[in-house]
Design an enzyme around this catalytic site. Structure first.
Site, PDB file in Angstrom:
ATOM      1  N   ASP A   9       0.885  -1.115  -0.055  1.00  0.00           N
ATOM      2  CA  ASP A   9       0.060  -0.014  -0.162  1.00  0.00           C
ATOM      3  C   ASP A   9       0.930   1.140  -0.134  1.00  0.00           C
ATOM      4  OD1 ASP A   9       0.931   0.141   2.764  1.00  0.00           O
ATOM      5  OD2 ASP A   9      -1.040   0.090   3.620  1.00  0.00           O
ATOM      6  N   HIS A  10       0.273   2.366   0.300  1.00  0.00           N
ATOM      7  CA  HIS A  10       1.011   3.726   0.035  1.00  0.00           C
ATOM      8  C   HIS A  10       2.337   3.669   1.387  1.00  0.00           C
ATOM      9  CE1 HIS A  10      -2.265   4.005   3.069  1.00  0.00           C
ATOM     10  NE2 HIS A  10      -1.571   4.622   3.569  1.00  0.00           N
ATOM     11  N   CYS A  66       3.258  -3.262   3.834  1.00  0.00           N
ATOM     12  CA  CYS A  66       2.177  -2.376   4.247  1.00  0.00           C
ATOM     13  C   CYS A  66       3.025  -1.618   5.409  1.00  0.00           C
ATOM     14  CB  CYS A  66       0.661  -2.622   4.666  1.00  0.00           C
ATOM     15  SG  CYS A  66       0.461  -3.582   5.969  1.00  0.00           S
ATOM     16  N   GLY A  67       2.007  -0.592   6.444  1.00  0.00           N
ATOM     17  CA  GLY A  67       2.999   0.020   7.226  1.00  0.00           C
ATOM     18  C   GLY A  67       3.295  -0.836   8.459  1.00  0.00           C
ATOM     19  N   THR A  68       2.494  -1.720   8.993  1.00  0.00           N
ATOM     20  CA  THR A  68       2.965  -2.572  10.017  1.00  0.00           C
ATOM     21  C   THR A  68       3.070  -3.901   9.459  1.00  0.00           C
ATOM     22  OG1 THR A  68       0.747  -3.237  10.249  1.00  0.00           O
ATOM     23  CG2 THR A  68       1.440  -1.290  11.811  1.00  0.00           C
ATOM     24  N   GLY A  69       2.909  -4.380   8.292  1.00  0.00           N
ATOM     25  CA  GLY A  69       2.775  -5.687   7.540  1.00  0.00           C
ATOM     26  C   GLY A  69       1.502  -6.324   8.217  1.00  0.00           C
ATOM     27  N   GLY A  71      -1.976  -5.798   7.948  1.00  0.00           N
ATOM     28  CA  GLY A  71      -3.177  -5.866   7.174  1.00  0.00           C
ATOM     29  C   GLY A  71      -2.679  -6.153   5.804  1.00  0.00           C
ATOM     30  N   HIS A  99      10.753 -23.645   8.341  1.00  0.00           N
ATOM     31  CA  HIS A  99       9.865 -24.131   9.024  1.00  0.00           C
ATOM     32  C   HIS A  99       8.351 -24.121   8.636  1.00  0.00           C
ATOM     33  CE1 HIS A  99      12.106 -24.528  13.386  1.00  0.00           C
ATOM     34  NE2 HIS A  99      12.939 -25.060  12.181  1.00  0.00           N
ATOM     35  N   ASN A 100       8.101 -22.936   8.015  1.00  0.00           N
ATOM     36  CA  ASN A 100       6.844 -22.701   7.665  1.00  0.00           C
ATOM     37  C   ASN A 100       6.503 -22.752   5.940  1.00  0.00           C
ATOM     38  OD1 ASN A 100       7.597 -19.929   9.752  1.00  0.00           O
ATOM     39  ND2 ASN A 100       6.045 -21.930  10.428  1.00  0.00           N
ATOM     40  N   ARG A 110       7.132   0.653   7.746  1.00  0.00           N
ATOM     41  CA  ARG A 110       7.370   1.771   8.749  1.00  0.00           C
ATOM     42  C   ARG A 110       8.303   1.505   9.794  1.00  0.00           C
ATOM     43  NH1 ARG A 110       1.073   4.279   8.188  1.00  0.00           N
ATOM     44  NH2 ARG A 110       1.533   5.590   6.764  1.00  0.00           N
ATOM     45  N   ARG A 133       8.888 -33.089   9.914  1.00  0.00           N
ATOM     46  CA  ARG A 133       7.754 -32.557  10.868  1.00  0.00           C
ATOM     47  C   ARG A 133       7.202 -31.395  10.648  1.00  0.00           C
ATOM     48  NH1 ARG A 133      12.474 -31.062  12.922  1.00  0.00           N
ATOM     49  NH2 ARG A 133      12.544 -29.111  14.104  1.00  0.00           N
ATOM     50  N   HIS A 134       7.902 -30.344   9.965  1.00  0.00           N
ATOM     51  CA  HIS A 134       7.047 -29.227   9.447  1.00  0.00           C
ATOM     52  C   HIS A 134       6.426 -29.267   8.316  1.00  0.00           C
ATOM     53  CE1 HIS A 134      10.093 -27.473  12.073  1.00  0.00           C
ATOM     54  NE2 HIS A 134      11.190 -27.808  11.182  1.00  0.00           N
ATOM     55  N   ARG A 137       3.007 -29.971   9.926  1.00  0.00           N
ATOM     56  CA  ARG A 137       2.299 -28.960  10.592  1.00  0.00           C
ATOM     57  C   ARG A 137       1.886 -28.072   9.641  1.00  0.00           C
ATOM     58  NH1 ARG A 137       7.475 -28.736  14.450  1.00  0.00           N
ATOM     59  NH2 ARG A 137       6.983 -30.679  15.752  1.00  0.00           N
TER      60      ARG A 137
END
Ligand code: RB5
Length: 144
Positions: A9-10, A66-69, A71, A99-100, A110, A133-134, A137
């Site tokens: 985003d912006h 995004c700003g915080t990640g 959203g 792992h993921n 930000r 094992r991952h 999961r």
């Protein structure tokens, strides 16, 4: 050649533009799903476009900002084929792959400097999933 998809985003736009330069300098192809300026916009639009491209194979891996990640991470993770991982240090980006088997790297534009973000991208793109094992999961993550 693996195509890397990008979306922001912006608030994530300046870092997205920086990461595009880094990808080019390091020999990666990318596709940019926007946004294209710092004008205020809504992150789901761009997150969903990127997530769809990763799900259907148009892009091998995604980078979303995004700003915080949070959203844009929530948005991409609504897609069944997506595992978006919010990362703010390379060690977390490494574990998100090992792992993921994360397929979208999400960063808080930000709250992360360009150098740390570059290290997160490099680590994320170069680290393999460990399986074992991952795999069990991540197979259990989708709602049945
Ligand atoms: C935009 O102001 C901001 O809310 C957005 O970038 C993101 O941080 C939301 O999660």
């Amino acid at each position: 050649m693996r195509t890397i998809g990008l979306a922001s985003d912006h608030a994530g736009y300046p870092l997205k533009e920086h990461i595009k330069e880094w990808l080019t300098a390091n020999g990666y192809e990318y596709k940019d799903f926007g946004t294209n300026s710092t004008d205020s916009c809504d992150y789901p639009q761009f997150g969903h476009a990127l997530a769809t491209a990763v799900e259907n194979g148009e892009c091998h891996t995604g980078i979303a900002i995004c700003g915080t990640g949070n959203g844009i991470n929530m948005s991409v993770n609504h897609h069944q084929g997506i595992r978006g991982a919010l990362c703010w240090m390379p060690e977390i980006a490494e574990l998100a792959r090992q792992h993921n088997d994360a397929n979208i790297l999400v960063m808080p534009g930000r709250f992360i400097d360009n150098d740390t973000a570059e290290k997160c991208v490099k680590t994320f793109l170069e680290t393999e999933f460990e399986g074992g094992r991952h795999q069990r999961r991540i197979d259990a993550i989708p709602c049945k």
